[in-house]
Design a protein around this motif. Structure first.
Motif, mmCIF file in Angstrom:
data_model
loop_
_atom_site.group_PDB
_atom_site.id
_atom_site.type_symbol
_atom_site.label_atom_id
_atom_site.label_comp_id
_atom_site.label_asym_id
_atom_site.label_seq_id
_atom_site.Cartn_x
_atom_site.Cartn_y
_atom_site.Cartn_z
ATOM 1 N N LEU A 103 -13.088 -97.350 33.761
ATOM 2 C CA LEU A 103 -14.415 -97.650 33.252
ATOM 3 C C LEU A 103 -15.256 -98.364 34.305
ATOM 4 C CD1 LEU A 103 -13.652 -98.995 29.645
ATOM 5 C CD2 LEU A 103 -14.619 -96.759 30.246
ATOM 6 N N VAL A 104 -16.549 -98.073 34.285
ATOM 7 C CA VAL A 104 -17.521 -98.853 35.036
ATOM 8 C C VAL A 104 -18.336 -99.625 34.007
ATOM 9 C CG1 VAL A 104 -19.046 -96.820 35.116
ATOM 10 C CG2 VAL A 104 -19.505 -98.790 36.581
ATOM 11 N N THR A 105 -18.439 -100.945 34.176
ATOM 12 C CA THR A 105 -19.116 -101.801 33.211
ATOM 13 C C THR A 105 -20.283 -102.503 33.884
ATOM 14 O OG1 THR A 105 -17.050 -102.184 32.022
ATOM 15 C CG2 THR A 105 -18.844 -103.727 31.609
ATOM 16 N N LEU A 106 -21.457 -102.415 33.257
ATOM 17 C CA LEU A 106 -22.656 -103.060 33.758
ATOM 18 C C LEU A 106 -23.079 -104.148 32.782
ATOM 19 C CD1 LEU A 106 -22.777 -99.919 34.758
ATOM 20 C CD2 LEU A 106 -25.099 -100.522 35.428
ATOM 21 N N ARG A 107 -23.372 -105.335 33.331
ATOM 22 C CA ARG A 107 -23.863 -106.453 32.524
ATOM 23 C C ARG A 107 -25.176 -106.945 33.102
ATOM 24 N NH1 ARG A 107 -18.450 -107.657 33.496
ATOM 25 N NH2 ARG A 107 -17.077 -107.472 31.676
ATOM 26 N N GLN A 108 -26.171 -107.043 32.252
ATOM 27 C CA GLN A 108 -27.456 -107.584 32.663
ATOM 28 C C GLN A 108 -27.922 -108.529 31.576
ATOM 29 O OE1 GLN A 108 -30.356 -104.700 33.872
ATOM 30 N NE2 GLN A 108 -31.672 -106.245 34.795
ATOM 31 N N GLY A 109 -27.889 -109.826 31.897
ATOM 32 C CA GLY A 109 -28.168 -110.824 30.867
ATOM 33 C C GLY A 109 -27.091 -110.750 29.796
ATOM 34 N N ARG A 110 -27.503 -110.590 28.551
ATOM 35 C CA ARG A 110 -26.553 -110.471 27.450
ATOM 36 C C ARG A 110 -26.192 -109.030 27.125
ATOM 37 N NH1 ARG A 110 -28.816 -114.974 23.075
ATOM 38 N NH2 ARG A 110 -28.618 -116.802 24.459
ATOM 39 N N ASP A 111 -26.830 -108.107 27.793
ATOM 40 C CA ASP A 111 -26.568 -106.692 27.527
ATOM 41 C C ASP A 111 -25.396 -106.200 28.354
ATOM 42 O OD1 ASP A 111 -28.741 -106.596 25.793
ATOM 43 O OD2 ASP A 111 -30.145 -106.126 27.432
ATOM 44 N N GLU A 112 -24.575 -105.357 27.761
ATOM 45 C CA GLU A 112 -23.401 -104.811 28.444
ATOM 46 C C GLU A 112 -23.220 -103.352 28.036
ATOM 47 O OE1 GLU A 112 -18.590 -105.436 28.209
ATOM 48 O OE2 GLU A 112 -19.853 -107.229 28.496
ATOM 49 N N ALA A 113 -22.867 -102.520 29.002
ATOM 50 C CA ALA A 113 -22.624 -101.108 28.733
ATOM 51 C C ALA A 113 -21.502 -100.620 29.632
ATOM 52 C CB ALA A 113 -23.888 -100.289 28.967
ATOM 53 N N SER A 114 -20.698 -99.687 29.127
ATOM 54 C CA SER A 114 -19.577 -99.116 29.887
ATOM 55 C C SER A 114 -19.683 -97.598 29.884
ATOM 56 C CB SER A 114 -18.239 -99.548 29.299
ATOM 57 O OG SER A 114 -18.066 -100.957 29.401
ATOM 58 N N ALA A 115 -19.120 -96.991 30.919
ATOM 59 C CA ALA A 115 -19.104 -95.535 31.045
ATOM 60 C C ALA A 115 -17.847 -95.143 31.795
ATOM 61 C CB ALA A 115 -20.351 -95.045 31.782
ATOM 62 N N PRO A 116 -17.382 -93.899 31.642
ATOM 63 C CA PRO A 116 -16.197 -93.453 32.375
ATOM 64 C C PRO A 116 -16.413 -93.553 33.884
ATOM 65 C CG PRO A 116 -16.736 -91.922 30.614
ATOM 66 C CD PRO A 116 -17.892 -92.867 30.715
ATOM 67 N N LEU A 117 -15.391 -94.003 34.578
ATOM 68 C CA LEU A 117 -15.439 -94.108 36.035
ATOM 69 C C LEU A 117 -14.946 -92.778 36.603
ATOM 70 C CD1 LEU A 117 -15.902 -95.850 38.567
ATOM 71 C CD2 LEU A 117 -13.569 -96.706 38.292
ATOM 72 N N SER A 118 -15.876 -91.889 36.882
ATOM 73 C CA SER A 118 -15.519 -90.530 37.280
ATOM 74 C C SER A 118 -15.619 -90.285 38.773
ATOM 75 C CB SER A 118 -16.416 -89.525 36.543
ATOM 76 O OG SER A 118 -17.787 -89.799 36.815
ATOM 77 N N THR A 119 -16.130 -91.253 39.537
ATOM 78 C CA THR A 119 -16.253 -91.092 40.979
ATOM 79 C C THR A 119 -16.223 -92.468 41.626
ATOM 80 O OG1 THR A 119 -17.587 -90.076 42.742
ATOM 81 C CG2 THR A 119 -18.778 -91.223 40.986
ATOM 82 N N ASP A 120 -16.164 -92.520 42.936
ATOM 83 C CA ASP A 120 -16.240 -93.791 43.650
ATOM 84 C C ASP A 120 -17.704 -94.149 43.865
ATOM 85 O OD1 ASP A 120 -13.504 -94.441 44.038
ATOM 86 O OD2 ASP A 120 -13.378 -92.861 45.555
ATOM 87 N N TYR A 121 -18.005 -95.430 43.741
ATOM 88 C CA TYR A 121 -19.373 -95.911 43.850
ATOM 89 C C TYR A 121 -19.528 -96.867 45.027
ATOM 90 C CZ TYR A 121 -20.589 -94.229 39.137
ATOM 91 O OH TYR A 121 -20.849 -93.453 38.037
ATOM 92 N N HIS A 122 -20.754 -96.964 45.486
ATOM 93 C CA HIS A 122 -21.162 -98.042 46.380
ATOM 94 C C HIS A 122 -22.134 -98.938 45.629
ATOM 95 C CE1 HIS A 122 -19.339 -97.236 50.252
ATOM 96 N NE2 HIS A 122 -19.633 -95.959 50.143
ATOM 97 N N ASP A 123 -22.295 -100.161 46.121
ATOM 98 C CA ASP A 123 -23.350 -101.044 45.647
ATOM 99 C C ASP A 123 -24.294 -101.284 46.824
ATOM 100 O OD1 ASP A 123 -22.489 -103.417 47.209
ATOM 101 O OD2 ASP A 123 -20.778 -103.456 45.857
#
Length: 224
Positions: A103-123
């Motif tokens: 899973l890839v999980t994003l948090r911004q403030g109090r909001d949180e969302a997850s999605a399948p980790l289907s590839t490699d990411y950069h930031d």
């Protein structure tokens, strides 16, 4: 420069090995002092940790931004990224790439969302460090995946910055420019990022001689 097929970031890295280092860059806007940026890169047991603190000032509002990126030690893909004001509070934005749970999980403030980790990411930080590994023989076109979308990377004609042969890249979306030292250790020499105030340029500070500290531009005095 002849056309060449695009190369994905997953194709691997060049000859640069991320060791411990620290360096600073001076920010300018229209040739006027606009702040400083300080980088530290620290290899740890299972990751390379890069911390970037940007202190805007001068002709820009006095704002601090702190970024922390955990990178895979071999591929330099992102394992996690956080961004905040650097004043000890919780990061305002966080991304975690958990390969065990897929899973890839994003948090911004109090909001949180997850999605399948289907590839490699950069930031935003790992991408710049990965570009250092491409070297002078790197591809003319490449792409990398960020959580915000796919970034296209176009090689620019070779240039010279502060007496150093440089390899340049144009990134879009974002219309940012990245210039890397052509020879080892492939330092970041110049970054140009469009902003609401205009293009902000970051240039690598000259390395100080032993026993001397680099001079800093005088900061604009506030009127009370």
């Amino acid at each position: 420069m002849s056309a060449a097929p695009e190369t994905p970031a997953e194709a691997g890295t060049g000859s640069v090995r991320m060791g411990a280092e620290s360096f600073s860059m001076t920010l300018t806007l229209g040739g006027r002092y606009a702040g400083e940026q300080h980088w530290t890169v620290t290899p740890e047991r299972s990751a390379v940790v890069a911390r970037v603190q940007t202190d805007f000032g001068g002709v820009l509002p006095d704002i601090r931004r702190a970024q922390t990126s955990r990178l895979h030690p071999r591929t330099l893909h992102s394992l996690g990224y956080a961004e905040g004001d650097g004043r000890g509070g919780r990061a305002s934005f966080e991304t975690t790439f958990d390969r065990r749970s897929g899973l890839v999980t994003l948090r911004q403030g109090r909001d949180e969302a997850s999605a399948p980790l289907s590839t490699d990411y950069h930031d935003p930080v790992s991408l710049l460090l990965w570009l250092r590994t491409l070297g002078a023989e790197g591809p003319e076109r490449a792409h990398a995946q960020l959580t915000g979308g796919r970034v296209l990377i176009q090689r620019l004609p070779d240039s010279e910055i502060a007496g150093e042969a440089a390899v340049g890249y144009f990134l879009r979306p974002g219309n940012a420019y990245v210039y890397v030292q052509a020879a080892p250790p492939h330092r970041l020499l110049r970054l140009i990022q469009p902003t609401d105030f205009g293009p902000v340029e970051a240039n690598l500070d000259a390395q100080p001689s032993a026993g001397r500290r680099p001079e800093r531009p005088e900061r604009r005095r506030r009127r009370h």
